[in-house]
Write a protein that holds these residues in place. Structure first.
Motif, PDB file in Angstrom:
ATOM      1  N   ASN A  23       3.283 -19.580   4.593  1.00  7.44           N
ATOM      2  CA  ASN A  23       4.517 -18.806   4.695  1.00  7.44           C
ATOM      3  C   ASN A  23       4.833 -18.169   3.343  1.00  7.44           C
ATOM      4  O   ASN A  23       4.569 -18.754   2.286  1.00  7.44           O
ATOM      5  CB  ASN A  23       5.677 -19.695   5.134  1.00  7.44           C
ATOM      6  N   TYR A  24       5.431 -16.977   3.386  1.00  4.92           N
ATOM      7  CA  TYR A  24       5.782 -16.276   2.149  1.00  4.92           C
ATOM      8  C   TYR A  24       7.058 -15.480   2.381  1.00  4.92           C
ATOM      9  O   TYR A  24       7.183 -14.758   3.379  1.00  4.92           O
ATOM     10  CB  TYR A  24       4.655 -15.344   1.718  1.00  4.92           C
ATOM     11  N   THR A  25       8.018 -15.614   1.441  1.00  8.63           N
ATOM     12  CA  THR A  25       9.284 -14.893   1.501  1.00  8.63           C
ATOM     13  C   THR A  25       9.387 -13.997   0.273  1.00  8.63           C
ATOM     14  O   THR A  25       9.649 -14.485  -0.823  1.00  8.63           O
ATOM     15  CB  THR A  25      10.475 -15.868   1.540  1.00  8.63           C
ATOM     16  N   PRO A  26       9.159 -12.694   0.416  1.00  7.45           N
ATOM     17  CA  PRO A  26       9.192 -11.801  -0.748  1.00  7.45           C
ATOM     18  C   PRO A  26      10.585 -11.730  -1.371  1.00  7.45           C
ATOM     19  O   PRO A  26      11.599 -11.869  -0.682  1.00  7.45           O
ATOM     20  CB  PRO A  26       8.783 -10.448  -0.162  1.00  7.45           C
ATOM     21  N   SER A  27      10.616 -11.513  -2.679  1.00  9.15           N
ATOM     22  CA  SER A  27      11.882 -11.354  -3.399  1.00  9.15           C
ATOM     23  C   SER A  27      11.999  -9.969  -4.016  1.00  9.15           C
ATOM     24  O   SER A  27      12.940  -9.699  -4.753  1.00  9.15           O
ATOM     25  CB  SER A  27      12.006 -12.416  -4.493  1.00  9.15           C
ATOM     26  N   VAL A  28      11.048  -9.089  -3.744  1.00  5.14           N
ATOM     27  CA  VAL A  28      11.086  -7.714  -4.242  1.00  5.14           C
ATOM     28  C   VAL A  28      10.762  -6.770  -3.093  1.00  5.14           C
ATOM     29  O   VAL A  28      10.081  -7.136  -2.141  1.00  5.14           O
ATOM     30  CB  VAL A  28      10.078  -7.496  -5.394  1.00  5.14           C
TER      31      VAL A  28
END
Length: 209
Positions: free
Chosen positions: A132-137
């Motif tokens: 899982n990955y949650t982008p911050s940009v």
């Protein structure tokens, strides 16, 4: 006579030795066991490496699932993230419009969470992994995965859009409501004065009668 006895003795001896051998050969042999070993996982079959995301476009703050296949079994995979800024129209940074028809640019709002631009994943016995990955940009994110032992590599892209922001309140947009409010307050004051004057007139008129 003596020679015949010797031949007879040799014959009897050979017969005695042959009897146990024949008896052993006649005994039934044990049948092979039909039981099998516990089910084993299918053997690893190499395939072309691939990396995918479950959603090609998201808004910042949302989570995607990265899936990699075709890497080495039970190996560590290094994943790096490259960010390319989006063009202004694609990023949704449309200018806000003032009451007089002019526009003002909207400043982007930074997302508070911080997602890593490099991380690792561990494959299973079939060379597969999920992460899982949650982008911050915001921007066009390119994920590149490289197996440490196998050297296999694959990449995929993800478009991250900013969340829609409310239109900013400018000085011009505040002017019209304030003018309307001031006019209503003035009209209310005039109506109040007229009402008081009318009541006073009625009071003095009634007293005169």
């Amino acid at each position: 006579m003596r020679l015949s006895r010797i031949i007879m003795a040799l014959t009897v001896g050979l017969a005695v030795v042959a009897v146990p051998t024949a008896a052993g050969a006649a005994q039934p042999q044990p049948t092979p066991s039909t039981s099998t070993d516990p089910t084993q996982p299918p053997p690893y079959t190499p395939q072309n490496p691939a990396l995918t995301v479950n959603r090609p476009t998201i808004f910042i703050g949302e989570t995607v699932v990265l899936t990699g296949v075709g890497f080495g079994p039970n190996e560590t995979v290094d994943i790096t993230v490259t960010v390319t800024p989006l063009a202004a129209p694609a990023a949704g940074r449309a200018p806000a419009r003032r009451s007089d028809g002019s526009t003002v640019a909207m400043a982007p709002v930074a997302f508070q969470a911080s997602a890593p631009l490099s991380f690792t994943a561990r494959t299973d016995a079939q060379g597969r992994f999920t992460r899982n990955y949650t982008p911050s940009v915001t921007g066009l994110l390119t994920f590149t995965a490289v197996g440490r032992e196998s050297g296999r590599t694959a990449s995929t892209e993800l478009r991250v859009l900013p969340k829609k922001q409310p239109l900013p309140v400018t000085g011009d947009s505040l002017g019209t409501p304030m003018k309307l409010g001031g006019g209503l307050v003035g009209a209310g004051a005039i109506m109040l004065l007229l009402t008081m004057a009318w009541r006073r007139r009625q009071r003095f008129g009634g007293a005169a009668h």
